[in-house]
Enzyme design. Structure first.
Site, short mmCIF file in Angstrom:
data_model
loop_
_atom_site.label_atom_id
_atom_site.label_comp_id
_atom_site.label_asym_id
_atom_site.label_seq_id
_atom_site.Cartn_x
_atom_site.Cartn_y
_atom_site.Cartn_z
N HIS A 269 -15.42 -2.06 9.59
CA HIS A 269 -14.52 -0.97 9.99
C HIS A 269 -15.14 0.42 9.75
CE1 HIS A 269 -10.85 1.29 10.65
NE2 HIS A 269 -10.95 1.80 9.45
N LYS B 298 -6.38 11.99 0.21
CA LYS B 298 -5.42 11.12 0.92
C LYS B 298 -4.01 11.25 0.33
CE LYS B 298 -4.21 6.89 2.97
NZ LYS B 298 -4.53 5.63 3.56
N HIS C 69 -11.07 7.55 14.27
CA HIS C 69 -10.50 6.22 14.47
C HIS C 69 -10.18 5.89 15.92
CE1 HIS C 69 -10.41 6.25 10.14
NE2 HIS C 69 -9.94 5.02 10.11
N ARG D 162 -0.32 13.51 8.59
CA ARG D 162 -1.01 12.26 8.23
C ARG D 162 -1.95 11.80 9.34
NH1 ARG D 162 1.21 7.01 4.85
NH2 ARG D 162 -0.73 5.85 4.96
N ARG E 220 13.83 -9.43 0.82
CA ARG E 220 13.99 -8.03 1.23
C ARG E 220 13.22 -7.04 0.37
NH1 ARG E 220 19.55 -9.47 2.29
NH2 ARG E 220 19.67 -9.99 4.51
N LYS F 129 0.90 1.87 3.67
CA LYS F 129 0.87 1.11 4.93
C LYS F 129 0.55 -0.34 4.60
CE LYS F 129 -0.48 4.58 8.36
NZ LYS F 129 -1.53 5.03 9.30
N GLU G 291 3.70 9.48 8.90
CA GLU G 291 2.77 9.86 9.97
C GLU G 291 3.44 10.47 11.20
OE1 GLU G 291 -0.66 7.15 10.35
OE2 GLU G 291 -0.68 7.64 12.47
N ASN H 111 -6.60 9.98 10.93
CA ASN H 111 -7.08 9.20 12.07
C ASN H 111 -8.39 9.74 12.65
OD1 ASN H 111 -4.84 7.58 11.85
ND2 ASN H 111 -3.63 8.80 13.29
N GLU I 166 -14.89 6.46 5.14
CA GLU I 166 -13.55 7.04 4.97
C GLU I 166 -13.62 8.23 4.00
OE1 GLU I 166 -11.09 6.27 6.86
OE2 GLU I 166 -11.35 4.17 7.48
N HIS J 187 -11.92 2.60 16.68
CA HIS J 187 -11.20 1.37 17.01
C HIS J 187 -11.68 0.80 18.35
CE1 HIS J 187 -7.60 2.29 14.16
NE2 HIS J 187 -8.51 1.56 13.58
N1 GLY Z 1 -5.61 4.73 7.01
C1 GLY Z 1 -4.96 5.87 7.48
C2 GLY Z 1 -3.62 6.06 6.84
O1 GLY Z 1 -3.32 5.46 5.82
O2 GLY Z 1 -2.83 6.80 7.36
#
Ligand code: GLY
Length: 353
Positions: free
Chosen positions: A253, A213, A234, A227, A109, A131, A223, A231, A173, A238
């Protein structure tokens, strides 16, 4: 979500000691891949406070960001006697920090982990912001959790062994962070010479980029709102990546994000009034450094379908982050099929197709 400490390291051993001391633990593990085990791990071998650390090595690159690799890591943690009080160091690019973060966040956990990103992309984006996850069922980052690292330790010395294409990929980025932050930062990024890399100056830029960031993640860790600024580029990026995958064309990427930004700056121009001169300057930088991803109009339907399936959408409406100007962000923007096809026409025209 607790705030993670991001350390722009000047002395790897000192920073690592600081980060590890903040996370009391019973057993120390390190996750590497077959490249970072060879290229980056030597800088950590011989550090006395890391003695007894258990190294788990997995296959490199996105193809290994799978449930099978995750199960292998869980097994190694289990066999190695990991407990809820253990600590995992993730030494590698975004694949390692995402998968390692997910392994640590789920085993027993969850136990603590520290990211030591070794690629530019991981330093300015993937390793920061909590993330974590793996690809699943043919979809990128389909399964994962938000779980911040205890610390993110950025040592740009690792970039000296990074190949040019991966450096340029990560820089996309940074360019995105420039566009969503200030005119000053955006302009200094456009002036940077990617052919003759000044690593000391790059370190300064990385510091400012990560700060952009961090500030956004701190305001909206899960998000729900701002946040989504991250994107930018993206939604289309994507779609380019998915098309490339389907057609067996290898695309990094950051390159896809750069080409996606060309498209989304056009959308920003027509929908939210992004200034023409700044759009042109940014697109020129992208053309000069990233070249172009070839598409013809027969692929528009496929690209549109990929955009429709993006996990950022709700109720079948394509969600874009656009800009009114540098630093003036408009989240939750939409565009219809006709406008999207016009955007792809623009992309092909300005990329010389
Ligand atoms: N890579 C975009 C974010 O971390 O929200």
């Amino acid at each position: 979500m607790s705030k993670q400490e991001v350390i722009l390291s000047e002395d790897l051993v000192k920073s690592l000691k600081h980060a590890i001391d903040k996370c009391p633990h019973d057993k120390l593990f390190i996750l590497t891949d077959e490249h970072t085990s060879e290229l980056c791990m030597p800088r950590l071998r011989g550090i006395d406070f890391l003695s007894g650390m258990d190294e788990i090595v997995i296959g490199a690159e996105d193809v290994h960001k799978t449930i099978e690799t995750l199960a292998f890591v869980w097994k190694r943690l289990s066999d190695g006697g990991a407990t809820r009080h253990s600590l995992l160091l993730n030494l590698g690019g975004g694949m390692i920090t995402d998968l390692g973060g997910f392994a640590a966040a789920t085993f027993k956990r969850g136990f603590a982990y520290i990211n030591i990103p070794t690629t530019l992309l991981a330093m300015v984006d993937a390793s920061v912001g909590g993330k974590t996850g793996i690809n699943f069922n043919g979809l990128k980052n389909e399964v994962g959790v938000f779980a911040p690292a205890g610390s993110v330790l950025i040592d740009t010395y690792f970039l000296r062994s990074l190949d040019q294409r991966n450096l340029i990929s990560g820089y996309a980025e940074m360019l995105k962070h420039g566009l969503i932050s200030t005119e000053e930062h955006w302009a200094e990024l456009l002036r940077f010479d990617m052919e003759q890399v000044d690593y000391d100056y790059l370190r300064e830029l990385v510091g400012r980029s990560v700060q952009v960031k961090e500030d956004i993640v701190e305001q909206d860790p899960f998000e729900h709102g701002i946040r989504k600024a991250l994107n930018l580029g993206h939604t289309v990026g994507h779609a380019f990546e998915s098309l490339a995958l389907e057609e067996d064309r290898h695309v990094l990427h950051g390159y896809a994000v750069a080409w996606g930004m060309v498209c989304e700056l056009y959308l920003s121009h027509v929908k939210t009034g992004f200034p023409t001169d700044r759009m042109k300057q940014t697109i020129q930088f992208i053309k000069d450094n990233y070249g172009a991803f070839y598409i013809d109009c027969k692929q528009y339907e496929a690209l549109y379908a990929f955009m429709l399936h993006d996990k950022k959408n709700t109720a079948g409406v394509i969600n874009f982050t656009l800009l009114e100007d540098v630093g003036r962000i408009c989240i939750n923007q939409t565009a219809g099929k006709e406008t999207i096809f016009e955007m792809l026409d623009f992309y092909r025209e300005c990329m010389g197709m």
